[in-house]
Design a protein around this motif. Structure first.
Motif, PDB file in Angstrom:
ATOM      1  N   GLY A 413     -15.615  -0.521  -1.056  1.00 34.53           N
ATOM      2  CA  GLY A 413     -16.707   0.017  -0.267  1.00 34.53           C
ATOM      3  C   GLY A 413     -16.908  -0.739   1.026  1.00 34.53           C
ATOM      4  O   GLY A 413     -16.302  -1.775   1.293  1.00 34.53           O
ATOM      5  N   GLU A 414     -17.813  -0.210   1.850  1.00 33.02           N
ATOM      6  CA  GLU A 414     -18.030  -0.783   3.178  1.00 33.02           C
ATOM      7  C   GLU A 414     -18.667  -2.163   3.136  1.00 33.02           C
ATOM      8  O   GLU A 414     -18.637  -2.891   4.132  1.00 33.02           O
ATOM      9  CB  GLU A 414     -18.889   0.167   4.009  1.00 33.02           C
ATOM     10  N   GLU A 415     -19.235  -2.533   1.970  1.00 29.45           N
ATOM     11  CA  GLU A 415     -19.808  -3.873   1.878  1.00 29.45           C
ATOM     12  C   GLU A 415     -18.724  -4.954   1.815  1.00 29.45           C
ATOM     13  O   GLU A 415     -19.033  -6.152   1.863  1.00 29.45           O
ATOM     14  CB  GLU A 415     -20.719  -3.973   0.647  1.00 29.45           C
ATOM     15  N   HIS A 416     -17.474  -4.539   1.688  1.00 29.16           N
ATOM     16  CA  HIS A 416     -16.337  -5.470   1.686  1.00 29.16           C
ATOM     17  C   HIS A 416     -15.431  -5.068   2.846  1.00 29.16           C
ATOM     18  O   HIS A 416     -14.437  -4.349   2.664  1.00 29.16           O
ATOM     19  CB  HIS A 416     -15.598  -5.390   0.348  1.00 29.16           C
ATOM     20  N   PRO A 417     -15.731  -5.523   4.067  1.00 31.39           N
ATOM     21  CA  PRO A 417     -15.095  -4.969   5.278  1.00 31.39           C
ATOM     22  C   PRO A 417     -13.746  -5.597   5.611  1.00 31.39           C
ATOM     23  O   PRO A 417     -13.483  -5.968   6.752  1.00 31.39           O
ATOM     24  CB  PRO A 417     -16.131  -5.299   6.359  1.00 31.39           C
ATOM     25  N   TYR A 418     -12.881  -5.686   4.614  1.00 29.45           N
ATOM     26  CA  TYR A 418     -11.580  -6.319   4.837  1.00 29.45           C
ATOM     27  C   TYR A 418     -10.430  -5.406   4.420  1.00 29.45           C
ATOM     28  O   TYR A 418      -9.304  -5.862   4.291  1.00 29.45           O
ATOM     29  CB  TYR A 418     -11.505  -7.636   4.064  1.00 29.45           C
ATOM     30  N   ALA A 419     -10.744  -4.130   4.197  1.00 30.97           N
ATOM     31  CA  ALA A 419      -9.717  -3.180   3.783  1.00 30.97           C
ATOM     32  C   ALA A 419     -10.134  -1.787   4.223  1.00 30.97           C
ATOM     33  O   ALA A 419     -11.309  -1.516   4.485  1.00 30.97           O
ATOM     34  CB  ALA A 419      -9.518  -3.221   2.264  1.00 30.97           C
ATOM     35  N   THR A 420      -9.141  -0.894   4.298  1.00 32.56           N
ATOM     36  CA  THR A 420      -9.368   0.512   4.617  1.00 32.56           C
ATOM     37  C   THR A 420      -9.160   1.335   3.357  1.00 32.56           C
ATOM     38  O   THR A 420      -8.233   1.063   2.579  1.00 32.56           O
ATOM     39  CB  THR A 420      -8.361   0.986   5.685  1.00 32.56           C
ATOM     40  N   GLU A 421      -9.990   2.348   3.151  1.00 32.43           N
ATOM     41  CA  GLU A 421      -9.719   3.294   2.072  1.00 32.43           C
ATOM     42  C   GLU A 421      -8.660   4.273   2.579  1.00 32.43           C
ATOM     43  O   GLU A 421      -8.869   5.000   3.546  1.00 32.43           O
ATOM     44  CB  GLU A 421     -10.984   4.046   1.652  1.00 32.43           C
ATOM     45  N   ILE A 422      -7.501   4.293   1.916  1.00 34.44           N
ATOM     46  CA  ILE A 422      -6.394   5.130   2.372  1.00 34.44           C
ATOM     47  C   ILE A 422      -6.121   6.319   1.445  1.00 34.44           C
ATOM     48  O   ILE A 422      -5.377   7.230   1.798  1.00 34.44           O
ATOM     49  CB  ILE A 422      -5.108   4.301   2.541  1.00 34.44           C
ATOM     50  N   ALA A 423      -6.725   6.304   0.264  1.00 34.79           N
ATOM     51  CA  ALA A 423      -6.677   7.404  -0.697  1.00 34.79           C
ATOM     52  C   ALA A 423      -7.897   7.208  -1.596  1.00 34.79           C
ATOM     53  O   ALA A 423      -8.537   6.149  -1.555  1.00 34.79           O
ATOM     54  CB  ALA A 423      -5.373   7.393  -1.489  1.00 34.79           C
ATOM     55  N   PRO A 424      -8.263   8.201  -2.391  1.00 35.20           N
ATOM     56  CA  PRO A 424      -9.487   8.052  -3.191  1.00 35.20           C
ATOM     57  C   PRO A 424      -9.488   6.787  -4.050  1.00 35.20           C
ATOM     58  O   PRO A 424      -8.654   6.609  -4.937  1.00 35.20           O
ATOM     59  CB  PRO A 424      -9.478   9.314  -4.062  1.00 35.20           C
ATOM     60  N   GLY A 425     -10.416   5.882  -3.736  1.00 37.32           N
ATOM     61  CA  GLY A 425     -10.554   4.640  -4.486  1.00 37.32           C
ATOM     62  C   GLY A 425      -9.483   3.608  -4.216  1.00 37.32           C
ATOM     63  O   GLY A 425      -9.490   2.533  -4.825  1.00 37.32           O
ATOM     64  N   LEU A 426      -8.547   3.900  -3.300  1.00 35.53           N
ATOM     65  CA  LEU A 426      -7.419   3.014  -3.029  1.00 35.53           C
ATOM     66  C   LEU A 426      -7.612   2.329  -1.685  1.00 35.53           C
ATOM     67  O   LEU A 426      -7.792   2.986  -0.654  1.00 35.53           O
ATOM     68  CB  LEU A 426      -6.110   3.804  -3.025  1.00 35.53           C
ATOM     69  N   GLY A 427      -7.565   1.012  -1.692  1.00 38.26           N
ATOM     70  CA  GLY A 427      -7.736   0.240  -0.473  1.00 38.26           C
ATOM     71  C   GLY A 427      -6.427  -0.369  -0.004  1.00 38.26           C
ATOM     72  O   GLY A 427      -5.466  -0.511  -0.764  1.00 38.26           O
ATOM     73  N   ALA A 428      -6.384  -0.730   1.266  1.00 39.04           N
ATOM     74  CA  ALA A 428      -5.256  -1.458   1.845  1.00 39.04           C
ATOM     75  C   ALA A 428      -5.835  -2.598   2.660  1.00 39.04           C
ATOM     76  O   ALA A 428      -6.446  -2.369   3.721  1.00 39.04           O
ATOM     77  CB  ALA A 428      -4.397  -0.554   2.714  1.00 39.04           C
ATOM     78  N   PRO A 429      -5.701  -3.848   2.200  1.00 37.33           N
ATOM     79  CA  PRO A 429      -6.295  -4.980   2.917  1.00 37.33           C
ATOM     80  C   PRO A 429      -5.694  -5.156   4.316  1.00 37.33           C
ATOM     81  O   PRO A 429      -4.514  -4.885   4.552  1.00 37.33           O
ATOM     82  CB  PRO A 429      -5.943  -6.180   2.020  1.00 37.33           C
ATOM     83  N   PHE A 430      -6.533  -5.607   5.246  1.00 43.95           N
ATOM     84  CA  PHE A 430      -6.085  -5.915   6.600  1.00 43.95           C
ATOM     85  C   PHE A 430      -5.117  -7.106   6.529  1.00 43.95           C
ATOM     86  O   PHE A 430      -5.258  -8.017   5.704  1.00 43.95           O
ATOM     87  CB  PHE A 430      -7.259  -6.280   7.498  1.00 43.95           C
ATOM     88  N   HIS A 431      -4.148  -7.117   7.432  1.00 48.51           N
ATOM     89  CA  HIS A 431      -3.160  -8.195   7.429  1.00 48.51           C
ATOM     90  C   HIS A 431      -2.421  -8.212   8.755  1.00 48.51           C
ATOM     91  O   HIS A 431      -2.583  -7.324   9.591  1.00 48.51           O
ATOM     92  CB  HIS A 431      -2.167  -8.033   6.267  1.00 48.51           C
ATOM     93  N   GLN A 432      -1.618  -9.238   8.943  1.00 50.37           N
ATOM     94  CA  GLN A 432      -0.779  -9.373  10.131  1.00 50.37           C
ATOM     95  C   GLN A 432       0.674  -9.549   9.715  1.00 50.37           C
ATOM     96  O   GLN A 432       0.970  -9.994   8.597  1.00 50.37           O
ATOM     97  CB  GLN A 432      -1.208 -10.581  10.975  1.00 50.37           C
ATOM     98  N   HIS A 433       1.581  -9.204  10.617  1.00 51.74           N
ATOM     99  CA  HIS A 433       3.003  -9.508  10.482  1.00 51.74           C
ATOM    100  C   HIS A 433       3.375 -10.318  11.719  1.00 51.74           C
ATOM    101  O   HIS A 433       3.446  -9.775  12.825  1.00 51.74           O
ATOM    102  CB  HIS A 433       3.851  -8.234  10.444  1.00 51.74           C
ATOM    103  N   LEU A 434       3.587 -11.611  11.557  1.00 54.95           N
ATOM    104  CA  LEU A 434       3.887 -12.482  12.681  1.00 54.95           C
ATOM    105  C   LEU A 434       5.306 -13.033  12.543  1.00 54.95           C
ATOM    106  O   LEU A 434       5.655 -13.622  11.516  1.00 54.95           O
ATOM    107  CB  LEU A 434       2.885 -13.634  12.760  1.00 54.95           C
ATOM    108  N   PHE A 435       6.106 -12.831  13.568  1.00 57.71           N
ATOM    109  CA  PHE A 435       7.495 -13.247  13.590  1.00 57.71           C
ATOM    110  C   PHE A 435       7.679 -14.359  14.620  1.00 57.71           C
ATOM    111  O   PHE A 435       6.998 -14.381  15.638  1.00 57.71           O
ATOM    112  CB  PHE A 435       8.405 -12.078  13.978  1.00 57.71           C
ATOM    113  N   SER A 436       8.635 -15.231  14.348  1.00 55.97           N
ATOM    114  CA  SER A 436       9.012 -16.244  15.338  1.00 55.97           C
ATOM    115  C   SER A 436      10.474 -16.046  15.694  1.00 55.97           C
ATOM    116  O   SER A 436      11.364 -16.238  14.854  1.00 55.97           O
ATOM    117  CB  SER A 436       8.803 -17.657  14.797  1.00 55.97           C
TER     118      SER A 436
END
Length: 641
Positions: A413-436
């Motif tokens: 839910g929106e009270e945990h603002p670190y992921a997007t709902e991408i399907a019903p009840g399914l979240g995807a946490p925010f993240h980065q891909h950093l390359f050197s």
């Protein structure tokens, strides 16, 4: 003990390790008594000679061949770092790795495969699954690198495990995260040290099958595209050396770094001595007690190139293709061939240059073309492609392609603002891909200087009365202590790599400019463990003086390392990057680039490819446009007067 080494087939100091050489490296290690019944080969790779030795070598001269071997005794968790002389058939270096101070060797496939039976024998894990109505036999255990957090784990080989429900063999487990539960496993002792059941969230039910019934999608009516080159490709390949449109380079492959390019030159003039992806990290933003530790170094912890895909004509590459197989070592030290690991082909790239002139009636167009050399690897849920492009105008570009399946959670839910709902009840946490990217530069020679170049506004003055003037400021970077830099798109910041000892016909020093994409750097707090372990990701650019031992941006042993290894340690020496009279040094650029991913519903159930990278453009390297020599198109659709 010294073995009689088999005759080497290497024709160059940088020739890739052959199957025979990998076998010889294993035999030397075994004969030296360094391999036990419980030992595994974690890594076997070419130990490249010092640059000066490679540049001094001439065809026909002897080739000194060495291999670096990392070993793990699974019974004790002890790692070893061994250098083998394939030429002499002997061990020339053997170091025991301190698991507390130095970190751990990368994680084995065999260790990953042992996790589900370990968890199935743990009553706490079984009970946590049963509490959610799940049979442990239908829960896929996903073991992930543990990072460095708890003192009682230091020195032990540990992974942390999340669960995903799989209803049947064709079901995609990533659609059904069993959130709220995490297990900690000591993989040396083969025991679960802890199971934390923090909260009980519903397991998302919708499947991720790509069919119309599960995910209705409009069908796109597209006709086939065929790429043909009736006269064959314009490139040639001879003993891993590629030549195309004035470009020349040697192909390399390493199980940690993947595709590497060596001695890259154009028109007989060197540009880059060695180019590679030295590290990548994927830091996650979810601070929950289940996931706060999620940060993966796909190169240093997992050796991501061992999962290289076998590329197929018409799917991964189009046109006239040349494939390179790659030979790596398996965990028993035996050679394993990755078929079609590297793809080489040409692509049309639209208009390269064009002009229709009002005064002299000139109508000229030349199409751009690029040479593409690439590989794709799959690490768990994500698929990464790395594409090096060489252009007819002297440009070099690296593009990283990210696709596959996003890592999922239950959506809280929106009270945990670190992921997007991408399907019903399914979240995807925010993240980065950093390359050197590690770019060992050699712009028209080995002595180069680095300048930071910014656009600068000029204030209104007697010489700028109308306020329209702007100029540029070039600041030399003279020492390693001042060479950790941050990109700034507001001033168009680029970095010029110049050769002060070579000038073009206008008297300007020849050079190449690194153009960054100006995307976010590491977003984790400075006090965080991941900030300390992936410090390379906090700066857009680092510059160091060449040292063949400094190959990886986060250090040699990233797995469970406490931090401050790699680039922050390298620059402590504060070596000079130019002399008092402005002459250059042997410099290596380390460029951080990547993606910050706030997942979208459109990223499910499979993610459209996202892109990140950088560009190297010639700046005064040529006397004029190097693409003037590109011939007119002979296509029947292109009319010429």
């Amino acid at each position: 003990m010294t073995l009689t080494a088999p005759p080497t087939t290497a024709t160059h100091p940088l020739s890739r390790l052959s199957a025979e050489e990998i076998t010889a490296a294993r035999d030397v290690v075994v004969a030296a008594g360094l391999h036990k019944e419980s030992s595994k080969f974690v890594y076997v790779g070419l130990e490249e000679p010092h640059k000066r030795d490679v540049l001094a070598w001439s065809p026909g001269q002897p080739v000194e061949r060495r291999a670096r071997v990392l070993l793990l005794d699974r019974a004790t968790g002890q790692g070893r770092d061994v250098t083998v002389s394939l030429t002499a058939g002997s061990v020339v270096r053997d170091v025991e790795i301190n698991g507390v101070a130095d970190g751990q060797v990368p994680i084995l496939d065999a260790e990953f495969e042992a996790i589900e039976p370990i968890l199935a024998a743990d009553e706490r894990w079984v009970a946590a699954m049963a509490k959610r109505g799940l049979d442990v036999a239908n829960v896929r255990a996903v073991p992930l690198s543990a990072g460095s957090y708890f003192p009682d784990e230091f020195g032990d080989r540990v992974v942390r495990v999340l669960g995903f429900h799989q209803a049947d063999e064709s079901d995609l487990p990533w659609a059904h995260p069993v959130d709220g539960v995490v297990a900690y496993v000591d993989i040396t002792r083969g025991v679960t040290t802890a199971v934390h059941d923090h909260f009980d969230l519903p397991v998302p039910a919708e499947r991720a099958d790509l069919d119309q019934a599960t995910h209705p999608h409009p069908v796109r009516d597209l006709k086939p595209i065929e790429i043909t080159q009736p006269e064959g490709p314009s490139f040639t390949v001879d003993d891993d050396v590629v030549r195309w449109a004035g470009w020349e380079f040697r192909v390399g492959f390493d199980v940690r770094e993947g595709l590497t390019l060596h001695q890259l030159s154009i028109d007989g003039r060197s540009v880059v001595y060695r180019a590679s992806i030295s590290e990548m990290v994927v830091p996650y933003a979810d601070p929950s007690p289940v996931r706060f530790w999620q940060n993966y170094f796909d190169t240093g912890e997992y050796l991501f190139a061992r999962y290289t895909n076998s590329l197929e004509l018409g799917c991964d590459c189009l046109g006239e293709i040349h494939y390179f197989d790659a030979t790596i070592a398996d965990e028993d030290g035996a050679p394993r061939v990755l078929r079609n690991a590297i793809c080489l082909h040409e692509e049309d790239y639209g208009v390269g240059w064009k002009h229709t002139d009002l005064f002299n009636g000139m109508v000229e167009t030349r199409r751009s073309r690029r040479l593409v050399i690439s590989f794709f690897t799959t690490i768990g849920n994500y698929d990464y492609g790395f594409y090096w492009y060489l252009y007819t105008d002297g440009t070099i570009q690296l593009e990283s392609k990210a696709t596959g399946i996003v890592f999922t959670s239950s959506y809280r839910g929106e009270e945990h603002p670190y992921a997007t709902e991408i399907a019903p009840g399914l979240g995807a946490p925010f993240h980065q891909h950093l390359f050197s990217a590690r770019l060992d530069m050699a712009v028209d020679g080995e002595r180069n200087a680095v300048h930071e170049v910014d656009a600068v506004r000029v204030p209104v003055s007697d010489t700028n009365p109308y306020g329209n003037a702007f100029t540029r400021r070039s600041t030399p970077i003279t020492r390693e202590s001042e060479a950790a830099r941050v990109a700034d798109g507001t001033v168009g910041r680029v970095w010029h790599v110049l050769n002060p000892e070579r000038t073009n016909r206008l008297g300007q020093p020849v050079g190449y400019a690194l153009h960054p994409e100006n995307l976010p750097l590491m977003l984790a707090d400075e006090s965080s463990s991941i900030h300390q372990r992936a410090t390379f990701g906090t700066k857009s650019l680092w510059v160091t003086q060449y040292d063949p031992a400094e190959r990886y941006a986060a250090g040699d042993f990233v797995n469970q390392h406490p931090g401050a290894a790699g680039l922050p340690a390298f620059v402590q020496a504060d070596r000079p990057l130019s002399g008092p009279d402005g002459q250059g040094a042997d410099v290596v650029l380390w460029h951080t680039f990547g993606l910050t991913h706030f997942p979208r519903p459109e990223d499910w159930p499979v993610m459209p490819t996202d892109y990140a990278g950088f560009t190297l453009k010639p700046v005064g390297f040529f006397d004029r446009n190097p693409a003037l020599g590109v011939p007119r198109s002979t296509s029947s659709h292109c009319a010429h007067e």
